[in-house]
Design an enzyme around this catalytic site. Structure first.
Site, PDB file in Angstrom:
ATOM      1  N   TYR A  34      -6.224  -5.345   6.943  1.00 39.38           N
ATOM      2  CA  TYR A  34      -4.954  -4.772   6.518  1.00 39.38           C
ATOM      3  C   TYR A  34      -4.121  -4.213   7.669  1.00 39.38           C
ATOM      4  CZ  TYR A  34      -6.080  -5.916   1.793  1.00 39.38           C
ATOM      5  OH  TYR A  34      -6.352  -6.637   0.646  1.00 39.38           O
ATOM      6  N   SER A  76     -17.411  -9.406  -1.547  1.00 39.83           N
ATOM      7  CA  SER A  76     -16.866  -9.075  -0.232  1.00 39.83           C
ATOM      8  C   SER A  76     -17.973  -8.551   0.678  1.00 39.83           C
ATOM      9  CB  SER A  76     -15.764  -8.020  -0.353  1.00 39.83           C
ATOM     10  OG  SER A  76     -14.633  -8.517  -1.036  1.00 39.83           O
ATOM     11  N   GLY A  79     -12.748 -12.091   1.428  1.00 40.77           N
ATOM     12  CA  GLY A  79     -13.250 -10.725   1.412  1.00 40.77           C
ATOM     13  C   GLY A  79     -12.110  -9.728   1.501  1.00 40.77           C
ATOM     14  N   LYS A  80     -12.211  -8.656   0.750  1.00 38.35           N
ATOM     15  CA  LYS A  80     -11.196  -7.591   0.791  1.00 38.35           C
ATOM     16  C   LYS A  80     -11.699  -6.545   1.791  1.00 38.35           C
ATOM     17  CE  LYS A  80      -8.308  -4.838  -2.365  1.00 38.35           C
ATOM     18  NZ  LYS A  80      -7.024  -5.465  -2.003  1.00 38.35           N
ATOM     19  N   VAL A  81     -11.333  -6.747   3.041  1.00 37.76           N
ATOM     20  CA  VAL A  81     -11.932  -6.030   4.161  1.00 37.76           C
ATOM     21  C   VAL A  81     -10.924  -5.065   4.780  1.00 37.76           C
ATOM     22  CG1 VAL A  81     -13.087  -6.301   6.388  1.00 37.76           C
ATOM     23  CG2 VAL A  81     -13.415  -8.005   4.603  1.00 37.76           C
TER      24      VAL A  81
END
Length: 304
Positions: A163, A63, A157-159
């Site tokens: 969220y 990420s 990507g865990k951005v």
């Protein structure tokens, strides 16, 4: 409310929970560019065991690479820091949150020479969608908010900033009396939940969304592996929400959600309106693995 633990790891140092602070002008807090992971540690007979630690840390670094964040530690150093943070807090079972963020310095969209910071927090956190949901399934609503377009926000990507979209979808679902949201992609195909991947079952076979517009979930990957080992047919292909309506069963997967059955979507009962046989079987195997009872997948656990 979060249940406090004793220490949080911040940039190589363990600090008291209440002293883990950042400046109000921390860049990530204003512009949303940071990456993180959600990891679970489970109580086992051998002690606390972190589920798929290496895979989570690997995804954290991927990420960061996607978004040009240079983490000032190696993967091995972060793995050891996570283990140390769990150990020093003397906690048997917990949720783990490593966060990589751009620190205080220049403002404006381009952070120039701002430092890249890393924190690791752990705390007790029970079932995300509720024990009732795990047992009997949850009610889900198709969201009016769509999953971010792959050319607008890169989906692997865990951005942090992504969220916001998930929060809006979740709030909408809860306001309608449901437990969770289901997001479609920009072409109208099923994407994922607000923080989960989705599986459906029809005719004894599983189907899950391909890695085109979704986060590559580690629990998702685990379910694919387990299903294959159990001889359950599974395909990764796009499907529409009306195919979910006529599915025999469905479930969400994720670190927080674990394996949560879906009993209803948009007011339509799925199957007979309760968790199906495939869902219950895979859920049972999953929990036997994370509790250290199923030795077939023991390499997925890092005992603290």
């Amino acid at each position: 409310m979060i249940d406090k633990t004793e220490k949080i790891w911040m940039d190589g140092e363990l600090v008291a929970w209440d002293d883990a602070k950042v400046h109000v002008l921390t860049h990530t807090m204003h512009y949303g560019l940071g990456v993180f992971e959600g990891i679970r540690c489970y109580e086992t007979a051998e002690g606390p065991a972190i589920f798929r630690l290496k895979e989570h840390v690997d995804r954290l670094f991927k990420s960061a690479k996607i978004f040009l964040l240079d983490i000032p530690y190696t993967e091995d150093q972060i793995e050891k820091a996570i283990i140390k943070t769990v150990e020093v807090n003397g906690i048997k079972e917990c949720y783990i949150r490593p966060l990589v963020y751009i620190g205080y310095g220049a403002m404006g969209l381009y952070p120039k020479g701002n430092p890249v910071r890393v924190s690791i927090a752990v705390w007790p956190w029970g079932t995300y969608l509720g024990d009732e949901g795990l047992e009997n399934g949850i009610k889900v609503k198709t969201s009016s908010f769509i999953r971010n377009h792959v050319n607008s926000n890169m989906s692997h990507g865990k951005v942090c900033g992504y969220y916001v979209n998930s929060q809006m979808a979740k709030k909408e679902a809860l306001s309608c009396g449901c437990d969770e949201a289901l997001l479609l992609d920009t072409e109208g195909f099923v994407s994922e939940g607000s923080g989960e991947n989705i599986f459906i079952a029809r005719g004894g076979r599983l189907k899950t969304t391909p890695l085109t517009s979704i986060l590559e979930g580690i629990t998702r990957n685990s379910m694919i592996t387990i299903a294959g080992d159990e001889g359950i047919g599974i395909v990764e292909e796009r499907f529409t929400r009306d195919e979910v309506y006529v599915s025999d069963e469905a479930f969400f997967t994720g670190t927080a959600a674990e394996v949560t059955p879906i009993r209803e979507l948009d007011g339509r009962s799925l199957g007979d309106g309760k968790p199906g046989g495939i869902t219950k079987s895979l859920q049972g195997i999953f929990f036997s693995i994370v509790r250290g009872e199923n030795r077939r997948y023991k390499e997925w656990l890092t005992v603290v």
